[in-house]
Design an enzyme around this catalytic site. Structure first.
Site, mmCIF file in Angstrom:
data_model
loop_
_atom_site.group_PDB
_atom_site.id
_atom_site.type_symbol
_atom_site.label_atom_id
_atom_site.label_comp_id
_atom_site.label_asym_id
_atom_site.label_seq_id
_atom_site.Cartn_x
_atom_site.Cartn_y
_atom_site.Cartn_z
ATOM 1 N N ASP A 1 19.212 -24.619 0.286
ATOM 2 C CA ASP A 1 17.940 -24.619 1.066
ATOM 3 C C ASP A 1 16.992 -23.450 0.842
ATOM 4 O O ASP A 1 17.588 -22.425 0.596
ATOM 5 C CB ASP A 1 18.013 -24.848 2.699
ATOM 6 N N GLU B 1 12.934 -20.941 -2.510
ATOM 7 C CA GLU B 1 11.543 -20.534 -3.112
ATOM 8 C C GLU B 1 11.624 -19.069 -2.977
ATOM 9 O O GLU B 1 11.061 -18.593 -4.120
ATOM 10 C CB GLU B 1 10.602 -21.136 -2.022
ATOM 11 N N ASP C 1 9.939 -30.295 2.572
ATOM 12 C CA ASP C 1 9.901 -30.765 4.022
ATOM 13 C C ASP C 1 8.643 -31.537 4.161
ATOM 14 O O ASP C 1 7.397 -31.110 4.788
ATOM 15 C CB ASP C 1 9.932 -29.517 5.145
#
Length: 827
Positions: A400, A403, A473
């Site tokens: 997760d 980025e 998300d």
């Protein structure tokens, strides 16, 4: 000759010589200085050219993070005439204007492909955290009606990426690759990792990057979309295979709070007889935020980690687990990395040491992102991951925030130092290097378990590291669902084939309303959106249900015999029936540079109707998918939000009344069938000519998704199973769709491990001769342990009287016993 005349003659000869050759030929191309810019052209292959531009006196020593290919020895010719330097290979002609410096590209037959825009090169002095360098940009001239694709996962709903500006800095729901390809059959990879603006307007098509010691880009000519994808992977890396089980159905939630709850979900699916191959354990199994990403089970809800993993495996399921790119201050990883100066310092998730929203900044979490550009830091990351989780038998990684999350952004945050310079300089390649560390280390210690990484961000070249990128998300909305089709297709067209999304959207938002029985998942508005998203998910590389606010497990949507429950079960079963087709497609992706999700322009480039089509696509080579992307039974909830507002759930769970919905009503959807072939309705076997729009009757369940099969297709249908490897493929149904010659090569191996890289697999070819009505099943090539020595194939000629959708046809036209030798079946 008199001395004066002799001197004049020498000057004339030297002058003519300079005029005739204004460049230096190199082993791979040329190098020249034009208008105060050093221009170097390098052939990497006959169809791939690298262009490097720099200022005189500057030393350019750049090692690409994305490009791993070494330049081949390419045969080419160089000539100069009328201020044009021409470099010619068997595939490309590259022309450099020795007056303007403009580089242009033509095919071997002389067709103009692309040209730089004259005077568009720019080197603007820039101080990058104390390092004097440049901001760089380059523009190109495209034809007015030329469609281009790529740039990454963009949530803008567009298929062709003309006439827009995109600011490329990796974030939660937009993932960027500085690459586009054209309908003319070429691609451009701008090899820069700093924040970059892509702009396309009447003035030109431009890449402009904040940091660049040089301009560095690759032009590749593949002749068509598949060829460009192949060239991009040739340049940046092939796609390794995932295990068969990754193509089954995956259930997830933010989050299962105990190991008993996680295992209980798998047990419930087995009890209901609903297929399931994977369960995902999201965050906080490590305890509190100060132990963020500790890679160990400190949460009291997970008292027996080994038993947790074993319990999932004993249910014939697989477990992947959440890991992040950051660490809390109470973890040993943090302490070791901090001592070595391998942590960056900016606001990231979570901000507070306390759970809940909004964050309580009186108790800052102290979580910091690590430097994945540092090979020693990647070693440390894997050391703890291996000891804490991989040693337990965890099957894959949910990486997760790759980025990474960057909250409360300040411009000076880019000044953070990494192993390769400022964070600004390498910003967009963060996910590439993060995933690389896990992939390479796992490959070093195990060849028995294929690496599988589910991650939230991607960059050019990441396909080589066993990663499937999801689109972040998202908010639960029909707009978000509609955006996923072009987002996934454009990502695929950058060379990255593995894409998925949170089925149903991550933040339920306005759909988070309870209904009748008090469970929000029974809200009919969300039910319709979820089912349509799930049906689309059948035809993506990973079928994964996930989200917060609302529970997504099938048993929260009713019970067997009710339309929504049955629709969910039907979609999951359809996925499993297609596994032989999907797994063979996976092999074609690895071995032949194919793609799972295929923009219609890839297969029908001469049909201009599909150039900008953002609501249909091919899944593999045979199936045309036209998902239902608009609410038909309930009103749409229009909602826009971001990650911050999404977590601020507040008092969203309120009751809201709507009229009773009859999900058994028949609706209809418009479908365009591309020209150049005939098509069969997957559900009814009705045949249609291409090049037309038809109306397809649909329901929520019985004929849920308009799916059409290309004439000439040979489609294998697998057995009804509870998990991917429950049954062998010893009685596959082989559906033949008449109307054109066709071929399908069935791929099989051990379903996991890397023995396929050593040739341990088998293929069986099926060839349909439409004129002779003959199916030839070829001699089996290759072998592997556990291979079926003998099997039956149930051959079905698709026709309306045998239409059973995803069910196995009970009356095949022919049943043949196959022992590995060629068989000819005549109809």
């Amino acid at each position: 000759m008199k001395p004066g005349y002799y001197l004049l003659f020498l000057v004339l000869i030297l002058t003519l010589g300079c005029n005739q050759q204004s460049y230096n030929k190199t082993a791979s191309g040329i190098k020249t200085t034009i208008d105060s810019t050093v221009v170097e052209i390098q052939f990497f292959t006959p169809g791939i050219v690298r262009v490097i531009k720099s200022l005189p006196g500057e030393t350019v020593e750049k090692k690409s993070l994305s490009v791993i290919k070494e330049a081949e020895k390419v045969s080419f010719k160089v000539s100069e005439s009328d201020n044009i330097i021409s470099l010619v290979s068997d595939v490309l002609t590259v022309k450099v204007n020795s007056k303007t410096g403009t580089v242009s590209y033509l095919s071997a037959s002389g067709d103009a492909l692309l040209s730089e825009k004259a005077g568009s090169v720019a080197f603007i002095p820039f101080n990058d955290a104390g390092n004097e360098t440049y901001s760089v940009k380059q523009s190109f001239s495209l034809n007015p009606d030329e469609a281009i694709y790529g740039l990454g996962i963009l949530q803008n709903g567009k298929m062709s990426q003309r006439n827009q500006q995109v600011h490329m800095v990796q974030n939660n729901t937009w993932d960027f690759s500085t690459f586009f390809q054209s309908v003319k059959g070429y691609g451009v990879f701008w090899d820069n990792y700093s924040p970059t603006d892509f702009t396309d307007n009447e003035a030109g098509t431009e890449f402009a990057s904040v940091v660049g010691d040089c301009i560095d880009y690759y032009f590749m000519y593949g002749k068509n979309a598949d060829g460009v994808v192949a060239e991009m992977r040739n340049l940046t890396g092939k796609v390794p295979m995932f295990p068969l089980w990754t193509y089954g159905f995956w259930q997830s939630r933010e989050r299962y709070k105990t190991q008993d709850e996680t295992v209980g979900v798998v047990e419930k699916y087995r009890e209901l007889g609903i297929p399931l191959d994977g369960i995902i354990q999201d965050w906080q199994y490590w305890g509190d935020n100060y132990h963020w990403n500790g890679m160990s089970f400190l949460n009291p809800g997970f008292p027996e980690p080994q038993k947790f993993v074993d319990d999932v495996h004993q249910l014939n399921a697989h477990l992947i687990i959440s890991i992040w790119s950051s660490f809390g201050p109470e973890t040993p990883q943090y302490r070791e990395l901090d001592e070595k100066g391998m942590l960056m310092n900016f606001q990231t998730w979570p901000q507070s040491g306390k759970e809940g929203w909004p964050p309580d900044m009186n108790y800052p979490s102290g979580v910091r992102v690590y430097d994945p550009f540092n090979p020693e830091a990647r070693d440390i990351y894997w050391k703890y991951l291996n000891e804490g989780l991989f040693s337990l038998g965890i099957d894959g990684w949910w990486m997760d925030s790759t980025e990474p999350d960057h909250l409360d952004f300040k411009p000076e945050d880019f000044d953070n130092k990494t192993y390769l310079g400022s964070f600004r300089k390498v910003r967009n390649a963060f996910p590439l290097e993060t995933v690389k560390g896990v992939y390479e280390h796992q490959r070093e210690v195990s060849s028995d378990k294929r690496v599988f990484i589910l991650t939230r961000s991607g960059f050019a070249g990441q396909q080589r590291y066993g990663s499937n990128v999801w689109s972040g998300d998202l908010y639960s909305s029909w707009d978000a669902l509609r955006n996923q089709i072009p987002a996934g297709l454009n990502f695929t067209l950058t060379g990255n084939p593995n894409f998925n999304s949170d089925i149903g959207g991550f933040f339920a938002g306005a759909y988070n309303k309870s209904w009748n029985d008090g469970t929000a998942a029974s809200n009919p508005l969300f039910q319709e959106l979820y089912v349509r998203w799930l049906q689309y998910g059948v035809f993506t590389p990973m079928m994964r249900s996930h989200g917060t606010d609302l529970k997504r497990e099938i048993y929260y949507f009713g019970k067997q015999g009710e339309p929504i429950y049955d629709a969910i079960a039907s979609a999951i079963n359809l996925r499993y029936s297609l596994l032989p087709y999907i797994y063979t497609t996976s092999w074609n992706v690895t071995n032949n540079n194919s793609s799972f999700m295929r923009a219609l322009v890839m297969d029908f480039p001469t049909d201009k109707s599909v150039w900008n089509m953002n609501n249909e696509y091919m899944f593999g080579q045979s199936l045309l998918v036209a998902p239902v992307l608009n609410a038909q039974y309930t009103p749409e909830k229009i909602l826009k939000g971001d990650e911050m507002s999404g977590w601020n759930k507040g008092s969203a769970k309120t009751k809201e009344g709507y009229p009773l919905i009859d999900f058994t009503e028949v609706k209809s959807s418009a479908v365009y069938l591309p020209a150049g072939t005939a098509w069969y309705d997957f559900w009814t076997n009705e045949k249609f000519d291409g090049g037309q729009v038809i109306s397809k009757e649909t329901t929520i369940n019985t004929t849920p998704v308009p799916v059409y099969v290309k004439a000439g297709a040979i489609l294998p249908i697998g057995p009804k199973v509870q998990y991917a490897t429950e049954k062998t493929w010893d009685s596959l149904e082989i559906r033949i769709y008449e109307g054109a010659d066709g071929e399908f090569i069935l791929y099989e191996d051990e379903n996991d491990n890397y023995n396929y890289e050593k040739g341990v697999y088998s293929t069986i070819s099926f060839n349909w001769n439409n004129a002779d009505k003959t199916l030839t099943i070829g001699k089996r090539n290759g072998e592997f342990p556990g291979m079926l020595a003998e099997r039956n194939f149930n051959i079905v000629l698709a026709s309306k009287n045998k239409a059973k959708g995803n069910e196995i046809a009970s009356q095949p036209d022919k049943i043949v016993t196959y022992s590995g030798e060629e068989i000819v079946v005549k109809f």
